[in-house]
Design a protein around this motif. Structure first.
Motif, PDB file in Angstrom:
ATOM      1  N   VAL A  32       0.864  -1.179   0.000  1.00 27.18           N
ATOM      2  CA  VAL A  32       0.000   0.000   0.000  1.00 27.18           C
ATOM      3  C   VAL A  32       0.901   1.229   0.000  1.00 27.18           C
ATOM      4  O   VAL A  32       1.756   1.370   0.877  1.00 27.18           O
ATOM      5  CB  VAL A  32      -0.930   0.033   1.233  1.00 27.18           C
ATOM      6  CG1 VAL A  32      -1.862   1.229   1.166  1.00 27.18           C
ATOM      7  CG2 VAL A  32      -1.706  -1.271   1.363  1.00 27.18           C
ATOM      8  N   ASP A  33       0.709   2.091  -0.978  1.00 25.60           N
ATOM      9  CA  ASP A  33       1.512   3.306  -1.086  1.00 25.60           C
ATOM     10  C   ASP A  33       0.608   4.522  -1.148  1.00 25.60           C
ATOM     11  O   ASP A  33      -0.373   4.538  -1.896  1.00 25.60           O
ATOM     12  CB  ASP A  33       2.376   3.284  -2.355  1.00 25.60           C
ATOM     13  CG  ASP A  33       3.477   2.250  -2.288  1.00 25.60           C
ATOM     14  OD1 ASP A  33       4.238   2.277  -1.320  1.00 25.60           O
ATOM     15  OD2 ASP A  33       3.555   1.412  -3.211  1.00 25.60           O
ATOM     16  N   TYR A  34       0.965   5.537  -0.375  1.00 24.95           N
ATOM     17  CA  TYR A  34       0.262   6.817  -0.449  1.00 24.95           C
ATOM     18  C   TYR A  34       0.971   7.668  -1.501  1.00 24.95           C
ATOM     19  O   TYR A  34       2.173   7.900  -1.417  1.00 24.95           O
ATOM     20  CB  TYR A  34       0.272   7.527   0.900  1.00 24.95           C
ATOM     21  CG  TYR A  34      -0.412   8.871   0.853  1.00 24.95           C
ATOM     22  CD1 TYR A  34      -1.793   8.960   0.714  1.00 24.95           C
ATOM     23  CD2 TYR A  34       0.322  10.048   0.930  1.00 24.95           C
ATOM     24  CE1 TYR A  34      -2.427  10.191   0.660  1.00 24.95           C
ATOM     25  CE2 TYR A  34      -0.301  11.284   0.888  1.00 24.95           C
ATOM     26  CZ  TYR A  34      -1.677  11.344   0.745  1.00 24.95           C
ATOM     27  OH  TYR A  34      -2.305  12.555   0.688  1.00 24.95           O
ATOM     28  N   ILE A  35       0.206   8.127  -2.492  1.00 23.57           N
ATOM     29  CA  ILE A  35       0.739   8.981  -3.550  1.00 23.57           C
ATOM     30  C   ILE A  35       0.283  10.401  -3.230  1.00 23.57           C
ATOM     31  O   ILE A  35      -0.887  10.757  -3.435  1.00 23.57           O
ATOM     32  CB  ILE A  35       0.235   8.535  -4.945  1.00 23.57           C
ATOM     33  CG1 ILE A  35       0.437   7.025  -5.158  1.00 23.57           C
ATOM     34  CG2 ILE A  35       0.922   9.358  -6.039  1.00 23.57           C
ATOM     35  CD1 ILE A  35       1.857   6.535  -5.019  1.00 23.57           C
ATOM     36  N   LYS A  42      -2.823   3.621  -2.945  1.00 22.30           N
ATOM     37  CA  LYS A  42      -2.816   2.574  -3.966  1.00 22.30           C
ATOM     38  C   LYS A  42      -2.453   1.229  -3.354  1.00 22.30           C
ATOM     39  O   LYS A  42      -1.468   1.115  -2.630  1.00 22.30           O
ATOM     40  CB  LYS A  42      -1.836   2.919  -5.074  1.00 22.30           C
ATOM     41  CG  LYS A  42      -2.263   4.131  -5.887  1.00 22.30           C
ATOM     42  CD  LYS A  42      -1.450   4.244  -7.157  1.00 22.30           C
ATOM     43  CE  LYS A  42      -1.957   5.392  -7.983  1.00 22.30           C
ATOM     44  NZ  LYS A  42      -2.864   4.992  -9.009  1.00 22.30           N
ATOM     45  N   PHE A  43      -3.251   0.208  -3.679  1.00 23.12           N
ATOM     46  CA  PHE A  43      -3.064  -1.152  -3.187  1.00 23.12           C
ATOM     47  C   PHE A  43      -2.655  -2.065  -4.341  1.00 23.12           C
ATOM     48  O   PHE A  43      -3.283  -2.036  -5.403  1.00 23.12           O
ATOM     49  CB  PHE A  43      -4.381  -1.700  -2.612  1.00 23.12           C
ATOM     50  CG  PHE A  43      -4.861  -1.005  -1.376  1.00 23.12           C
ATOM     51  CD1 PHE A  43      -4.794  -1.639  -0.146  1.00 23.12           C
ATOM     52  CD2 PHE A  43      -5.411   0.273  -1.436  1.00 23.12           C
ATOM     53  CE1 PHE A  43      -5.271  -1.009   1.002  1.00 23.12           C
ATOM     54  CE2 PHE A  43      -5.880   0.905  -0.292  1.00 23.12           C
ATOM     55  CZ  PHE A  43      -5.797   0.267   0.926  1.00 23.12           C
ATOM     56  N   THR A  44      -1.638  -2.872  -4.109  1.00 22.87           N
ATOM     57  CA  THR A  44      -1.229  -3.909  -5.058  1.00 22.87           C
ATOM     58  C   THR A  44      -1.155  -5.211  -4.272  1.00 22.87           C
ATOM     59  O   THR A  44      -0.358  -5.329  -3.338  1.00 22.87           O
ATOM     60  CB  THR A  44       0.148  -3.596  -5.681  1.00 22.87           C
ATOM     61  OG1 THR A  44       0.095  -2.324  -6.323  1.00 22.87           O
ATOM     62  CG2 THR A  44       0.543  -4.666  -6.685  1.00 22.87           C
ATOM     63  N   THR A  45      -1.978  -6.176  -4.649  1.00 20.18           N
ATOM     64  CA  THR A  45      -2.043  -7.452  -3.931  1.00 20.18           C
ATOM     65  C   THR A  45      -1.606  -8.584  -4.841  1.00 20.18           C
ATOM     66  O   THR A  45      -2.072  -8.693  -5.976  1.00 20.18           O
ATOM     67  CB  THR A  45      -3.471  -7.725  -3.421  1.00 20.18           C
ATOM     68  OG1 THR A  45      -3.846  -6.672  -2.522  1.00 20.18           O
ATOM     69  CG2 THR A  45      -3.570  -9.054  -2.702  1.00 20.18           C
ATOM     70  N   LYS A  46      -0.730  -9.434  -4.315  1.00 20.61           N
ATOM     71  CA  LYS A  46      -0.264 -10.621  -5.033  1.00 20.61           C
ATOM     72  C   LYS A  46      -0.906 -11.849  -4.395  1.00 20.61           C
ATOM     73  O   LYS A  46      -0.763 -12.079  -3.191  1.00 20.61           O
ATOM     74  CB  LYS A  46       1.260 -10.722  -4.971  1.00 20.61           C
ATOM     75  CG  LYS A  46       1.814 -11.908  -5.714  1.00 20.61           C
ATOM     76  CD  LYS A  46       3.329 -11.961  -5.576  1.00 20.61           C
ATOM     77  CE  LYS A  46       3.886 -13.163  -6.314  1.00 20.61           C
ATOM     78  NZ  LYS A  46       5.334 -13.308  -6.067  1.00 20.61           N
ATOM     79  N   LEU A  47      -1.613 -12.622  -5.222  1.00 28.12           N
ATOM     80  CA  LEU A  47      -2.312 -13.829  -4.768  1.00 28.12           C
ATOM     81  C   LEU A  47      -1.842 -15.036  -5.565  1.00 28.12           C
ATOM     82  O   LEU A  47      -1.415 -14.902  -6.710  1.00 28.12           O
ATOM     83  CB  LEU A  47      -3.823 -13.672  -4.982  1.00 28.12           C
ATOM     84  CG  LEU A  47      -4.501 -12.492  -4.307  1.00 28.12           C
ATOM     85  CD1 LEU A  47      -5.886 -12.273  -4.885  1.00 28.12           C
ATOM     86  CD2 LEU A  47      -4.576 -12.742  -2.827  1.00 28.12           C
ATOM     87  N   ASN A  48      -2.001 -16.213  -4.991  1.00 26.54           N
ATOM     88  CA  ASN A  48      -1.742 -17.451  -5.706  1.00 26.54           C
ATOM     89  C   ASN A  48      -2.884 -17.684  -6.698  1.00 26.54           C
ATOM     90  O   ASN A  48      -4.057 -17.634  -6.325  1.00 26.54           O
ATOM     91  CB  ASN A  48      -1.636 -18.603  -4.705  1.00 26.54           C
ATOM     92  CG  ASN A  48      -1.438 -19.933  -5.370  1.00 26.54           C
ATOM     93  OD1 ASN A  48      -2.367 -20.506  -5.927  1.00 26.54           O
ATOM     94  ND2 ASN A  48      -0.225 -20.437  -5.308  1.00 26.54           N
TER      95      ASN A  48
END
Length: 157
Positions: A32-35, A42-48
């Motif tokens: 999670v990054d605050y721009i 902004k959220f970036t999630t890595k899933l199987n």
């Protein structure tokens, strides 16, 4: 003597290998990054890939997969900033072999003093699931862990 040590070492190695053969690891990782310029979280999630496709009950190579992932994320992730619930905006997903990358965000975020998140992704399907979230806000990094029985957590900045 050397032969006995070798055989013993080989035996321990084989026992270790076979004791973990049914071991499956259930986890997701979210960054999670605050721009600051766009006032966006902004959220970036890595899933199987196999795990999320089981959860949404659709093959990841079909056209409807992204729509199902969007519904799934919206049902399993909640964000409250400074005590106010926020709406997630799904911005896309990408299947890349054994991983699915999911992108979503919260807009109009001017300042964060507290951030409460519910992340129950895959926990209902896989009770041993652990979701890790690294949050970066104005140079400060906080890490949250979510698992069965602890699907919500809060940090302050």
């Amino acid at each position: 003597m050397k032969k006995s040590i070798f055989i013993l070492s080989l035996g321990i190695l084989l026992i270790s290998f076979f004791s973990f053969k049914d071991f499956d690891f259930f986890s997701s990782m979210t960054k999670v990054d605050y721009i600051d310029g766009s006032k966006t979280l902004k959220f970036t999630t890595k899933l199987n890939t196999n795990h999320i496709s089981q959860a949404v009950k659709i093959d990841p190579s079909t056209a409807g997969f992204e729509a199902e992932v969007k519904k799934y994320v919206n049902n399993n992730v909640d964000v409250a900033i400074n005590g106010a619930a926020k709406t997630l905006t799904f911005t896309g997903s990408q299947v890349n072999g054994e991983s699915v990358w999911v992108y979503y965000e919260v807009g109009n975020v001017s300042d964060i003093s507290s951030l409460k998140i519910k992340n129950s992704i895959l926990i209902g399907q896989f009770p041993k699931q652990v979701n890790i979230m690294n949050i970066t806000y104005k140079g400060t990094l906080k890490t949250l862990n979510f698992q069965k029985g602890k699907e919500s957590s809060e940090v302050t900045f």
